[in-house]
Design a protein around this motif. Structure first.
Motif, PDB file in Angstrom:
ATOM      1  N   UNK A 123      -5.927 -31.422 -45.958  1.00  0.00           N
ATOM      2  CA  UNK A 123      -5.475 -32.790 -46.185  1.00  0.00           C
ATOM      3  C   UNK A 123      -6.656 -33.610 -46.714  1.00  0.00           C
ATOM      4  N   UNK A 124      -6.371 -34.721 -47.378  1.00  0.00           N
ATOM      5  CA  UNK A 124      -7.445 -35.622 -47.792  1.00  0.00           C
ATOM      6  C   UNK A 124      -8.082 -36.204 -46.532  1.00  0.00           C
ATOM      7  N   UNK A 125      -9.401 -36.252 -46.502  1.00  0.00           N
ATOM      8  CA  UNK A 125     -10.117 -36.770 -45.341  1.00  0.00           C
ATOM      9  C   UNK A 125     -10.569 -35.649 -44.421  1.00  0.00           C
ATOM     10  N   UNK A 126     -10.639 -35.947 -43.115  1.00  0.00           N
ATOM     11  CA  UNK A 126     -11.175 -34.986 -42.155  1.00  0.00           C
ATOM     12  C   UNK A 126     -10.164 -33.905 -41.769  1.00  0.00           C
ATOM     13  N   UNK A 127     -10.621 -32.668 -41.775  1.00  0.00           N
ATOM     14  CA  UNK A 127      -9.853 -31.493 -41.371  1.00  0.00           C
ATOM     15  C   UNK A 127     -10.685 -30.700 -40.382  1.00  0.00           C
ATOM     16  N   UNK A 128     -10.046 -29.806 -39.649  1.00  0.00           N
ATOM     17  CA  UNK A 128     -10.794 -28.890 -38.790  1.00  0.00           C
ATOM     18  C   UNK A 128     -10.540 -27.455 -39.250  1.00  0.00           C
ATOM     19  N   UNK A 129     -11.600 -26.673 -39.232  1.00  0.00           N
ATOM     20  CA  UNK A 129     -11.529 -25.246 -39.533  1.00  0.00           C
ATOM     21  C   UNK A 129     -12.150 -24.528 -38.345  1.00  0.00           C
ATOM     22  N   UNK A 130     -11.367 -23.671 -37.702  1.00  0.00           N
ATOM     23  CA  UNK A 130     -11.803 -22.973 -36.491  1.00  0.00           C
ATOM     24  C   UNK A 130     -11.826 -21.480 -36.735  1.00  0.00           C
ATOM     25  N   UNK A 131     -12.918 -20.844 -36.349  1.00  0.00           N
ATOM     26  CA  UNK A 131     -13.028 -19.386 -36.348  1.00  0.00           C
ATOM     27  C   UNK A 131     -12.851 -18.962 -34.898  1.00  0.00           C
ATOM     28  N   UNK A 132     -11.762 -18.251 -34.613  1.00  0.00           N
ATOM     29  CA  UNK A 132     -11.430 -17.854 -33.242  1.00  0.00           C
ATOM     30  C   UNK A 132     -11.516 -16.337 -33.111  1.00  0.00           C
ATOM     31  N   UNK A 133     -12.295 -15.885 -32.144  1.00  0.00           N
ATOM     32  CA  UNK A 133     -12.434 -14.454 -31.903  1.00  0.00           C
ATOM     33  C   UNK A 133     -11.114 -13.868 -31.415  1.00  0.00           C
ATOM     34  N   UNK A 134     -10.799 -12.667 -31.872  1.00  0.00           N
ATOM     35  CA  UNK A 134      -9.607 -11.961 -31.411  1.00  0.00           C
ATOM     36  C   UNK A 134      -9.998 -11.215 -30.142  1.00  0.00           C
ATOM     37  N   UNK A 135      -9.503 -11.692 -29.005  1.00  0.00           N
ATOM     38  CA  UNK A 135      -9.975 -11.208 -27.702  1.00  0.00           C
ATOM     39  C   UNK A 135      -9.738  -9.721 -27.483  1.00  0.00           C
ATOM     40  N   UNK A 136      -8.753  -9.139 -28.133  1.00  0.00           N
ATOM     41  CA  UNK A 136      -8.506  -7.706 -27.952  1.00  0.00           C
ATOM     42  C   UNK A 136      -9.518  -6.853 -28.731  1.00  0.00           C
ATOM     43  N   UNK A 137     -10.353  -7.485 -29.544  1.00  0.00           N
ATOM     44  CA  UNK A 137     -11.300  -6.749 -30.379  1.00  0.00           C
ATOM     45  C   UNK A 137     -12.736  -6.877 -29.872  1.00  0.00           C
ATOM     46  N   UNK A 138     -12.913  -6.740 -28.572  1.00  0.00           N
ATOM     47  CA  UNK A 138     -14.269  -6.793 -28.027  1.00  0.00           C
ATOM     48  C   UNK A 138     -14.915  -5.413 -28.109  1.00  0.00           C
ATOM     49  N   UNK A 139     -16.234  -5.398 -28.023  1.00  0.00           N
ATOM     50  CA  UNK A 139     -16.971  -4.133 -28.056  1.00  0.00           C
ATOM     51  C   UNK A 139     -16.740  -3.353 -26.766  1.00  0.00           C
ATOM     52  N   UNK A 140     -17.167  -2.110 -26.754  1.00  0.00           N
ATOM     53  CA  UNK A 140     -16.980  -1.262 -25.568  1.00  0.00           C
ATOM     54  C   UNK A 140     -17.741  -1.805 -24.359  1.00  0.00           C
ATOM     55  N   UNK A 141     -18.808  -2.593 -24.591  1.00  0.00           N
ATOM     56  CA  UNK A 141     -19.542  -3.201 -23.474  1.00  0.00           C
ATOM     57  C   UNK A 141     -18.938  -4.542 -23.054  1.00  0.00           C
TER      58      UNK A 141
END
Length: 182
Positions: A123-141
């Motif tokens: 949209x014109x003006x302020x927007x938000x862009x969020x990068x959200x981790x996919x919780x099922x894709x964690x490392x083995x640790x």
């Protein structure tokens, strides 16, 4: 169903956001500085032990001079690797891109990659862009491993920005009659 429209006309507006310039985070990101191979010699990363009931995300405020469709490219963690965490991109509170499914790698950059993440609507003006981790894709640790060097949004100078199906969820059988609003 996917409609891609390419334009050879140069965009009047490109917005670049450095990863370390986030507005808020519901995790504990760290800013690494003094690394010449990264844009602005810095990037933001997260190495939290993931709690399955928590959402991990980093949100940016983006100011757009013009409302419209933008192509989104980002230099981030490698996607679809066992040692990194994939992510989704949410624009103005609506999930837009499931990066591991739709991103296309343009090139490798140091320990990251430049991805074409697709089209978003600002949209014109302020927007938000969020990068959200996919919780099922964690490392083995059990750790979240995600970093962002920068992302860019380039205005697409064309009138069609997205297709919206009339059916709920946009899921169809092959035999269904499908209508789209353009």
């Amino acid at each position: 169903f996917l409609l891609s429209i390419l334009s050879v006309q140069a965009s009047a507006e490109t917005i670049k956001v450095e990863g370390e310039n986030y507005a808020e985070a519901n995790c504990t990101p760290t800013i690494q500085e003094g690394l010449k191979e990264f844009s602005n010699s810095a990037f933001v990363h997260n190495f939290d032990v993931m709690d399955k009931d928590k959402t991990y995300s980093i949100t940016y405020k983006v100011n757009a001079e013009k409302k419209g469709g933008y192509s989104l490219n980002a230099v981030t963690t490698y996607l679809q690797k066992t040692w990194t965490t994939d992510y989704r991109v949410i624009v103005n509170g609506k999930e837009i891109i499931e990066a591991r499914d739709t991103a296309s790698r343009i090139k490798n950059i140091s320990s990251s990659a430049l991805y074409d993440l697709g089209l978003i609507h600002l949209e014109e003006g302020e927007n938000t862009v969020t990068f959200e981790a996919i919780s099922s894709d964690k490392r083995s640790d059990g750790r979240l491993v995600m970093w962002i060097d920068y992302f860019e949004m380039e205005l697409i100078p064309f009138g069609i920005y997205s297709l919206s199906p009339y059916e709920d969820l946009g899921v169809f059988e092959r035999s269904d009659k499908v209508e789209y609003s353009i």
